[in-house]
Every structure is written in structure tokens, then in C-alpha cells.
Scaffold this active site. Structure first.
Site, short mmCIF file in Angstrom:
data_model
loop_
_atom_site.label_atom_id
_atom_site.label_comp_id
_atom_site.label_asym_id
_atom_site.label_seq_id
_atom_site.Cartn_x
_atom_site.Cartn_y
_atom_site.Cartn_z
N CYS A 2 12.05 65.61 67.19
CA CYS A 2 13.05 65.64 68.24
C CYS A 2 13.35 64.20 68.61
O CYS A 2 12.54 63.53 69.26
CB CYS A 2 12.55 66.41 69.46
N GLU A 105 19.61 67.71 65.24
CA GLU A 105 18.94 67.39 63.99
C GLU A 105 20.02 67.10 62.95
O GLU A 105 21.16 67.54 63.07
CB GLU A 105 18.04 68.53 63.51
#
Length: 220
Positions: A2, A105
Site C-alpha cells: 500500500c 495499485e
């Protein structure tokens, strides 16, 4: 992993209910592209007897006892966070939550990295499990977001994802009386994988300087 997330709804209601603090509030602004190395909103107990507060902490973890050249990770793996010398003290006593609406992402497609936005299907706030530590510099305490192997549709984009906790896990995660790994595992669980979805977004999100642009999370 993350490495970038969004928090724009500024909704702390699930956490406020979980910790029995109906007036829990933070004076923060919507951000649609939050990068590491900045101040982020973090829910924590500053000490064992303190109420839960939303504080502005530094996204970059380096304990005060570490050398000035020590790494400043932004993530910690769920598999090792409780046993790593670097992370274990914070896992025992300084767990926290990072509220988010979603995270980004990048998926390699035809030699180019295409950003995706991952969020809850019901658009409720995600509470990402984290740890915090006092730093040895002039910055506020530092934070690392805990990650786990990707589950559900998140696996289509990346092999890891942030550990997002279910609403009934929020209070025990912040409870300083739980210090042992097995005890913490016994009272917390992650959000059901079926609640996570994703879509492609503009490569404008690649530039971390623009975090006020609501269009960044729009599907292509």
C-alpha cells in the site's frame, strides 16, 4: 503493498460507534492521492489510558532507537510484524488505524503500469491496520500500514493488499490490553474479500503532488 491511498469521505462513524466515542472527529480535508512521506490521519490511543483520537502522524516508520540511516518502511507484513525486532514493540503496544476510502495499485499491461483504484463495494470507510512509533527526529510519530496477501478481486491487480479490518475488530485492535499475537488474532478479522472491487483510473494519479483532484478515483 500500500503506497498510495485516498480518504475523502471523512467518515469516522463506524469507528466512533466501535469505541463508544460518538463525538470522535478530526478537522481534516479530503485527499484523493495520499503519498508516503506526508502527514496522514491516524486513529490511535496515545497511551494506554487515553481515549481514541485522530492525529496527524508521519507515513514512514522509524523507531526512535534506530540509527538515523535506518530504513523508514511505509508497510509492514502481517506475517512478520509481531516477531520482527523493528516492528514487534509497536505491534504489542502501539497499534493504530488509518481510515481510507480506497487505495491504488499498478498493474503491468503491455509493458506499462496501469493504475487501479480499490475500494469497498458499499463505499464504507476502510480502516487499515497499522502500527506507530515515536521517531528520533523532529517529525511526529511514524506509521506503517500492515499488508497481507491479496484476497478476492484484489489479487487481479497485486499480490498484496493493506490489512483492512472489519468494523467489529476496530475496538479490540486499538485495545492496549491485547499484546500477544495469538490474542490479537483471536479478536480481529479482515474485511470480507467479496466487499473489495477495483477499476482502472487515469495515470494522472502517478503524480503524487495532486491530492485534491476528485477525478483521480473516477473509472476510465
Amino acid at each position: 503493498m500500500c503506497g498510495r491511498f485516498a480518504f475523502h469521505s471523512l467518515d469516522f462513524s463506524a469507528l466512533a460507534e466501535a469505541v463508544h466515542q460518538p463525538d470522535l472527529f478530526a478537522d481534516v480535508e479530503p485527499r484523493y492521492n495520499v503519498p508516503p512521506g506526508t502527514l496522514i490521519s491516524v486513529a490511535r490511543r496515545a497511551d494506554d489510558d487515553a481515549p481514541v483520537t485522530i492525529d496527524r502522524l508521519w507515513w514512514g516508520y522509524r523507531p526512535h532507537w534506530a540509527d538515523a540511516k535506518a530504513p523508514q518502511p511505509i508497510n509492514a507484513k502481517a506475517e512478520t510484524v509481531a516477531t520482527s525486532k523493528y516492528f514487534a514493540p509497536a505491534f504489542q503496544r502501539h497499534r493504530c488505524l488509518i481510515p481510507a476510502d480506497g487505495w491504488y495499485e499498478w498493474l503491468l499491461v503491455d509493458g506499462r503500469k496501469q493504475p487501479h483504484y480499490l475500494t469497498r463495494t458499499d463505499r464504507q470507510t476502510l480502516y487499515l491496520a497499522g502500527i506507530w512509533t515515536e521517531r528520533g527526529d523532529d517529525l511526529p510519530p511514524g506509521v506503517a500500514i500492515i499488508t497481507e496477501p491479496a484476497r478476492g478481486s484484489a489479487r487481479e491487480v497485486h499480490d498484496r493488499m493493506p490489512l483492512a479490518l472489519s468494523d467489529d475488530s476496530l475496538e479490540p485492535w486499538l485495545d492496549p490490553h491485547f499484546t500477544e499475537r495469538d490474542a490479537i488474532r483471536g479478536v480481529t478479522r479482515h474485511v470480507d474479500a467479496s466487499l473489495i472491487e477495483h477499476w482502472t483510473v487515469s495515470t494522472a494519479v502517478n503524480k503524487p503532488g495532486d491530492d485534491r483532484n476528485a477525478a483521480l478515483i473516477n473509472p476510465l
